[in-house]
Design an enzyme around this catalytic site. Sequence first.
Site, PDB file in Angstrom:
ATOM      1  N   ILE A 181       0.859  -1.177   0.000  1.00 51.92           N
ATOM      2  CA  ILE A 181       0.000   0.000   0.000  1.00 51.92           C
ATOM      3  C   ILE A 181       0.899   1.233   0.000  1.00 51.92           C
ATOM      4  O   ILE A 181       1.772   1.362   0.864  1.00 51.92           O
ATOM      5  CB  ILE A 181      -0.925   0.005   1.232  1.00 51.92           C
ATOM      6  CG1 ILE A 181      -1.900  -1.177   1.151  1.00 51.92           C
ATOM      7  CG2 ILE A 181      -1.673   1.320   1.350  1.00 51.92           C
ATOM      8  CD1 ILE A 181      -2.779  -1.343   2.367  1.00 51.92           C
TER       9      ILE A 181
ATOM     10  N   CYS B 221     -13.902  -0.215   0.754  1.00 48.43           N
ATOM     11  CA  CYS B 221     -13.229  -0.960  -0.303  1.00 48.43           C
ATOM     12  C   CYS B 221     -14.238  -2.035  -0.715  1.00 48.43           C
ATOM     13  O   CYS B 221     -15.440  -1.847  -0.509  1.00 48.43           O
ATOM     14  CB  CYS B 221     -11.889  -1.531   0.166  1.00 48.43           C
ATOM     15  SG  CYS B 221     -11.966  -2.542   1.652  1.00 48.43           S
TER      16      CYS B 221
END
Length: 181
Positions: free
Chosen positions: A104, A128
């Site tokens: 990430i 998400c």
Amino acid sequence: MDYAESQTKVTSTINNKIATDSIIHIQEEELNPPENFAMVSPYIYRSGMPKKRNFQYLKKLKLKSVLTLILEEYPEQTLEFLKENDIKLYQFGVAGNKEPFADIPEDIMTQALLVLMNRKNHPILVHCNKGKHRTGCLVGCLRKLQEWTNTSIFDEYRRYANPKARSMDQQFIELFDNVVP
């Protein structure tokens, strides 16, 4: 009152009761929160990807913004819902933090945190696909800024990510140290 009038009155009363019960039942069915939905803090919510069956519930939140962490193109049906309800979409495409290749990016998480913390965007929903890993990382970074202990942050992360909690996500949260202005 004759027999026919009394029967009409009884039937009308029964029909009104059925109609009222049906409306209540329909309203209960329409108020379905998205998967993994929760309040993070006042005016900040988290969840998985909103679907059509969740739209009535989301309307009740009077959202100003939605922050999504998905890479994929945003679903047209959900885009229409956002447009119809004057909800601004912020999309930060982040790949899942899966070993050994995907990490990430801290800079994207920092940008997402700035949007998340900006009160002009509240109430805001962050999501998400499932509301587990990427959302959990963003919320975990927010918790660091709120000075939560790592133990408390990881407990919350696992509450939503289990049974598939990722050690890489927890490591990302632990090592996240970008200073958000």
